[in-house]
Design a protein around this motif. Structure first.
Motif, PDB file in Angstrom:
ATOM      1  N   ALA A 263     -16.703   9.010  10.317  1.00 17.98           N
ATOM      2  CA  ALA A 263     -15.599   9.064   9.357  1.00 17.98           C
ATOM      3  C   ALA A 263     -16.093   9.461   7.978  1.00 17.98           C
ATOM      4  CB  ALA A 263     -14.895   7.705   9.293  1.00 17.98           C
ATOM      5  N   GLU A 264     -15.142   9.910   7.159  1.00 18.57           N
ATOM      6  CA  GLU A 264     -15.335  10.100   5.722  1.00 18.57           C
ATOM      7  C   GLU A 264     -14.356   9.207   4.990  1.00 18.57           C
ATOM      8  OE1 GLU A 264     -16.973  14.717   5.634  1.00 18.57           O
ATOM      9  OE2 GLU A 264     -14.831  14.344   5.318  1.00 18.57           O
ATOM     10  N   ALA A 265     -14.678   8.871   3.756  1.00 15.63           N
ATOM     11  CA  ALA A 265     -13.849   7.948   2.983  1.00 15.63           C
ATOM     12  C   ALA A 265     -13.541   8.522   1.613  1.00 15.63           C
ATOM     13  CB  ALA A 265     -14.552   6.604   2.838  1.00 15.63           C
ATOM     14  N   PHE A 266     -12.401   8.113   1.075  1.00 12.20           N
ATOM     15  CA  PHE A 266     -11.942   8.568  -0.230  1.00 12.20           C
ATOM     16  C   PHE A 266     -11.286   7.414  -0.982  1.00 12.20           C
ATOM     17  CE2 PHE A 266     -11.609  12.046   2.786  1.00 12.20           C
ATOM     18  CZ  PHE A 266     -12.176  13.117   2.124  1.00 12.20           C
ATOM     19  N   LYS A 267     -11.312   7.493  -2.294  1.00 15.07           N
ATOM     20  CA  LYS A 267     -10.401   6.732  -3.127  1.00 15.07           C
ATOM     21  C   LYS A 267      -9.161   7.585  -3.301  1.00 15.07           C
ATOM     22  CE  LYS A 267      -8.634   3.797  -6.055  1.00 15.07           C
ATOM     23  NZ  LYS A 267      -8.036   2.561  -5.549  1.00 15.07           N
ATOM     24  N   TYR A 268      -7.998   7.028  -2.988  1.00 13.31           N
ATOM     25  CA  TYR A 268      -6.763   7.812  -2.903  1.00 13.31           C
ATOM     26  C   TYR A 268      -5.757   7.383  -3.958  1.00 13.31           C
ATOM     27  CZ  TYR A 268      -2.228   9.308  -1.074  1.00 13.31           C
ATOM     28  OH  TYR A 268      -0.973   9.848  -0.941  1.00 13.31           O
ATOM     29  N   PHE A 269      -5.042   8.376  -4.518  1.00 16.25           N
ATOM     30  CA  PHE A 269      -3.954   8.124  -5.450  1.00 16.25           C
ATOM     31  C   PHE A 269      -2.734   8.952  -5.049  1.00 16.25           C
ATOM     32  CE2 PHE A 269      -7.913   7.692  -7.780  1.00 16.25           C
ATOM     33  CZ  PHE A 269      -7.775   6.438  -8.379  1.00 16.25           C
ATOM     34  N   ALA A 270      -1.579   8.336  -5.030  1.00 10.27           N
ATOM     35  CA  ALA A 270      -0.303   9.046  -4.885  1.00 10.27           C
ATOM     36  C   ALA A 270       0.334   9.073  -6.269  1.00 10.27           C
ATOM     37  CB  ALA A 270       0.601   8.343  -3.877  1.00 10.27           C
ATOM     38  N   ILE A 271       0.248  10.194  -6.952  1.00 11.12           N
ATOM     39  CA  ILE A 271       0.650  10.223  -8.358  1.00 11.12           C
ATOM     40  C   ILE A 271       1.904  11.026  -8.623  1.00 11.12           C
ATOM     41  CG2 ILE A 271      -1.713   9.862  -9.176  1.00 11.12           C
ATOM     42  CD1 ILE A 271      -1.817  12.851  -9.839  1.00 11.12           C
ATOM     43  N   GLY A 272       2.380  11.789  -7.628  1.00 12.01           N
ATOM     44  CA  GLY A 272       3.500  12.674  -7.905  1.00 12.01           C
ATOM     45  C   GLY A 272       4.736  12.363  -7.086  1.00 12.01           C
ATOM     46  N   GLU A 273       4.771  11.191  -6.477  1.00  9.96           N
ATOM     47  CA  GLU A 273       5.916  10.880  -5.615  1.00  9.96           C
ATOM     48  C   GLU A 273       6.697   9.711  -6.166  1.00  9.96           C
ATOM     49  OE1 GLU A 273       4.200  10.315  -1.712  1.00  9.96           O
ATOM     50  OE2 GLU A 273       4.287  12.455  -1.312  1.00  9.96           O
TER      51      GLU A 273
ATOM     52  N   MET B 206       0.830  -1.201   0.000  1.00 12.85           N
ATOM     53  CA  MET B 206       0.000   0.000   0.000  1.00 12.85           C
ATOM     54  C   MET B 206       0.863   1.249   0.000  1.00 12.85           C
ATOM     55  SD  MET B 206      -3.026  -0.927   2.721  1.00 12.85           S
ATOM     56  CE  MET B 206      -3.730   0.712   2.495  1.00 12.85           C
ATOM     57  N   VAL B 207       0.384   2.309  -0.661  1.00 15.11           N
ATOM     58  CA  VAL B 207       1.097   3.573  -0.647  1.00 15.11           C
ATOM     59  C   VAL B 207       0.930   4.224   0.718  1.00 15.11           C
ATOM     60  CG1 VAL B 207       0.777   3.937  -3.110  1.00 15.11           C
ATOM     61  CG2 VAL B 207      -0.903   4.857  -1.526  1.00 15.11           C
ATOM     62  N   ARG B 208       1.837   5.102   1.064  1.00 19.00           N
ATOM     63  CA  ARG B 208       1.758   5.816   2.337  1.00 19.00           C
ATOM     64  C   ARG B 208       0.863   7.038   2.168  1.00 19.00           C
ATOM     65  NH1 ARG B 208       4.209  10.190   4.488  1.00 19.00           N
ATOM     66  NH2 ARG B 208       4.381  10.283   6.769  1.00 19.00           N
ATOM     67  N   VAL B 209      -0.182   7.116   2.966  1.00 19.10           N
ATOM     68  CA  VAL B 209      -1.117   8.234   2.909  1.00 19.10           C
ATOM     69  C   VAL B 209      -0.677   9.280   3.936  1.00 19.10           C
ATOM     70  CG1 VAL B 209      -3.532   8.929   3.117  1.00 19.10           C
ATOM     71  CG2 VAL B 209      -2.955   6.641   2.295  1.00 19.10           C
ATOM     72  N   PRO B 210      -0.546  10.543   3.538  1.00 21.64           N
ATOM     73  CA  PRO B 210      -0.092  11.550   4.501  1.00 21.64           C
ATOM     74  C   PRO B 210      -1.117  11.756   5.613  1.00 21.64           C
ATOM     75  CG  PRO B 210      -0.832  12.589   2.466  1.00 21.64           C
ATOM     76  CD  PRO B 210      -0.804  11.122   2.205  1.00 21.64           C
ATOM     77  N   GLU B 211      -0.620  12.097   6.811  1.00 27.06           N
ATOM     78  CA  GLU B 211      -1.511  12.410   7.921  1.00 27.06           C
ATOM     79  C   GLU B 211      -2.434  13.561   7.557  1.00 27.06           C
ATOM     80  OE1 GLU B 211      -3.387  12.273  11.564  1.00 27.06           O
ATOM     81  OE2 GLU B 211      -1.992  10.834  10.678  1.00 27.06           O
ATOM     82  N   ARG B 212      -1.874  14.537   6.850  1.00 28.79           N
ATOM     83  CA  ARG B 212      -2.679  15.635   6.305  1.00 28.79           C
ATOM     84  C   ARG B 212      -1.942  16.198   5.102  1.00 28.79           C
ATOM     85  NH1 ARG B 212      -0.487  20.519   6.761  1.00 28.79           N
ATOM     86  NH2 ARG B 212       1.134  20.866   8.348  1.00 28.79           N
ATOM     87  N   PRO B 213      -2.646  16.613   4.063  1.00 23.36           N
ATOM     88  CA  PRO B 213      -1.983  17.274   2.942  1.00 23.36           C
ATOM     89  C   PRO B 213      -1.520  18.673   3.353  1.00 23.36           C
ATOM     90  CG  PRO B 213      -4.195  16.491   2.368  1.00 23.36           C
ATOM     91  CD  PRO B 213      -4.080  16.442   3.844  1.00 23.36           C
ATOM     92  N   GLU B 214      -0.407  19.096   2.799  1.00 18.78           N
ATOM     93  CA  GLU B 214       0.108  20.429   3.112  1.00 18.78           C
ATOM     94  C   GLU B 214      -0.807  21.525   2.565  1.00 18.78           C
ATOM     95  OE1 GLU B 214       4.126  22.828   1.966  1.00 18.78           O
ATOM     96  OE2 GLU B 214       4.360  20.764   2.653  1.00 18.78           O
ATOM     97  N   SER B 215      -1.298  21.324   1.353  1.00 18.68           N
ATOM     98  CA  SER B 215      -2.236  22.277   0.753  1.00 18.68           C
ATOM     99  C   SER B 215      -3.222  21.493  -0.105  1.00 18.68           C
ATOM    100  CB  SER B 215      -1.506  23.326  -0.087  1.00 18.68           C
ATOM    101  OG  SER B 215      -0.691  22.715  -1.075  1.00 18.68           O
TER     102      SER B 215
END
Length: 246
Positions: free
Chosen positions: A236-246, A1-10
């Motif tokens: 809770a809220e849920a999302f489909k997540y993508f890490a595309i720029g790392e 699994m990709v690492r999901v940030p605790e919070r996005p910076e922006s």
């Protein structure tokens, strides 16, 4: 699994209508804003069709709904709201819309984008997705990857001083196949207050029971999947997540 940030910076939240974000991701927005994330909203339309009042005009309704959206954003800690003012219920995912969204991405240069899931065409047997939601989600994903990144795409934006930008994280809200969960338990009241700011849409309806049930069901799904920390989640809220720029 990709690492999901605790919070996005922006975060750039790109939605079709005023109140869309409040229904599907405002708890996460409030959480991240309280933790220091810079959050900006982009609304493709101003919701100028959302009234059955025979005395209402699209112009008056758009102005009213923009004011409601700004108040909702203030409650959540959103720093800025941008309106593209496309016609409600007439949005298509064409190159013109993609260009406008690329313009917003290159202008605000977020680390993350939240948008609607263009694959979520319906839910159960009682809800068909609004076509604007599908169009805006489709155009946003195409704008984020690859158009905002690629220098030779929309070269006219370079003439405006808008250099290419890579978005590292994408969150699809209202997702058909979510895989990331955010605890909004301490921020549910802010989410509710922000949604209630859209008085022209809610009328006398109290959205709390529905929102609470959604959030409880989402937290239960997080626990079922063994999401880290989900044993502490009530809402809770849920999302489909993508890490595309790392």
């Amino acid at each position: 699994m990709v690492r999901v940030p605790e919070r996005p910076e922006s975060v750039l939240v790109i939605m079709a209508h005023p109140d869309d974000a409040e229904f599907i991701c405002a708890g996460s927005v409030a959480r991240w804003a309280s933790q220091g994330s810079q959050v900006i909203y982009v609304l493709v339309t101003s919701g100028d069709k959302g009234s059955n009042d025979p005395t209402m005009t699209p112009e008056r309704l758009a102005a009213l709904r923009e004011a409601e959206q700004r108040e909702a954003a203030r409650i959540l800690g959103v720093e800025h709201v941008e309106f593209l003012r496309y016609r409600d219920a007439e949005v298509v995912a064409d190159l013109g819309l993609r260009r406008e969204i690329v313009r917003m991405v290159r202008r605000f240069r977020p680390s993350a984008v939240i948008c609607q899931d263009p694959t979520a065409r319906y839910y159960g047997q009682s809800y068909i997705q609004h076509p604007d939601h599908i169009a805006v989600g489709e155009a946003t994903l195409a704008a984020v990857f690859p158009s905002a990144r690629d220098r030779l795409t929309f070269p006219e934006l370079l003439a405006e001083g808008l250099e290419p930008h890579i978005v590292s994280h994408v969150y699809l809200a209202g997702a058909r196949e979510p895989d990331v969960f955010v605890d909004i338990t301490p921020f549910f009241e802010k989410k509710l207050a922000a949604l209630k700011a859209h008085r022209s849409q809610l009328g006398d309806w109290d959205p709390e029971p529905m929102l609470r049930l959604w959030a409880q069901d989402t937290a239960a799904e997080a626990r079922r999947r063994g999401w880290p920390g989900s044993e502490e989640m009530l809402l809770a809220e849920a999302f489909k997540y993508f890490a595309i720029g790392e």
